[in-house]
Design an enzyme around this catalytic site. Structure first.
Site: not given
Ligand SMILES: NC(=O)C1=CN([C@@H]2O[C@H](COP(=O)(O)OP(=O)(O)OC[C@H]3O[C@@H](n4cnc5c(N)ncnc54)[C@H](OP(=O)(O)O)[C@@H]3O)[C@@H](O)[C@H]2O)C=CC1
Ligand SMILES: O=C(O)C1=N[C@H](C(=O)O)C[C@H](O)C1
Length: 271
Positions: A161, A157
């Protein structure tokens, strides 16, 4: 039926912005609120602009409870503690909770299971069709091959991450463990370093690489004597995760309170 009213939490994150766009592009749902944490620089910004769309008139706020009170569902790709807090608020409001957050520990999962007694929760470490189909294939292959075939899961990744192994790698490991009818927690080996000793038969190994802007690569290796079977998935664009989350929300509307998976949404359970 009226459009499903959706809230995006973590709206300014990489996935949050994708979710706003996916809602905008999908039929049958509308964005009604965008949430970030108190003190976030994104508070007050227009959610549409944040996502690279025309202005939506929806300003980012930190009042999740108020937002959930007039919504049908919440899309949550944030962080483990935040997701548990949102699960309680979603259950209080009686709205569907779609959880993409990864890095959840058993304590977080137990809290989600508790909230799912009060409202439907759809959770998956990966919302793409390809990965969930891959998980079904891995389950079958693991059930077919004996423990003389070693299972190793390799993922890569982007450099931002924060959790490892990825939620997808864990999902694939769980599928392999199910196929072998074993408990992943007992068989999991991650982060080898130093004099590790020879590999123990039956274990399921994880290796996590981080770098650059990689969206998400996963490979499940079945390594036998003199031959190797490799099943892989490459995510080329995060929009597919967001589209999967929106699909899950539309599927979950009106369902009974319980925990659902993306395999339920995609109808892959029978595979
Ligand atoms: N299941 C799937 O298909 C996928 C899962 N993911 C997962 O999604 C999650 C987020 O990934 P990603 O978007 O890359 O990460 P980012 O860090 O870009 O985004 C997370 C966001 O959530 C916010 N956040 C954290 N805590 C709070 C809170 N208490 N209240 C409101 N907002 C909050 C963060 O704010 P701040 O920056 O202020 O902390 C940030 O804006 C990860 O766990 C990732 O692994 C990602 C892609 C696909
Ligand atoms: O954090 C990410 O970017 C992603 N998170 C998910 C994971 O932890 O598997 C899904 C995807 O691979 C992207």
């Amino acid at each position: 039926m009226s459009d499903m009213r959706l809230v995006v939490v973590g709206a300014a994150g990489r996935m949050g912005r994708m979710l706003i766009r996916a809602i905008d592009q999908a039929d049958g749902c509308t964005l009604v609120a965008a949430i970030e944490r108190p003190g976030s620089a994104a508070l007050g910004e227009d959610a549409g602009i944040l996502a690279g769309l025309p202005a939506s008139g929806i300003k980012v706020t930190s009042d999740a409870a108020a937002a959930f009170a007039s919504a049908d569902g919440v899309l949550d790709f944030t962080a483990p503690d935040a997701t548990v807090a949102f699960a309680k608020l979603a259950a209080d409001a009686g709205i569907l909770h779609v959880v993409g957050t990864t890095g959840l520990e058993p304590t977080h999962l137990a809290e989600l299971a508790e909230a799912a007694k009060r409202t439907p929760i759809i959770r998956s470490g990966n919302m793409s069709l390809g990965v969930n189909l891959l998980a079904a294939l891995v389950r079958k292959v693991a059930a077919t091959l004996g423990t003389d075939w070693d299972i190793e899961i390799v993922e890569m990744h982007h450099r931002m991450k924060v959790d490892a192994p990825s939620g997808t790698a864990v999902l694939l490991g769980e599928a392999a463990a199910e196929g072998r009818a074993v408990d992943l927690a007992q068989q999991r080996v991650a982060g080898r370093d130093g004099i590790t000793g020879a590999r123990q038969a039956g274990t399921i190994g994880f290796a996590a690489l981080r770098g650059g802007t990689v969206v998400g690569d996963h490979k499940v290796i079945f390594a036998g004597a003199g031959e190797r079977l490799e099943l892989a998935h490459v995510a080329e664009d995060r929009s597919l995760f967001a589209q999967g989350a929106v699909k899950a929300a539309l599927w979950g509307r009106g369902r009974e309170a319980r925990l659902y998976s993306m395999a339920d949404v995609l109808g892959l359970d029978a595979l």
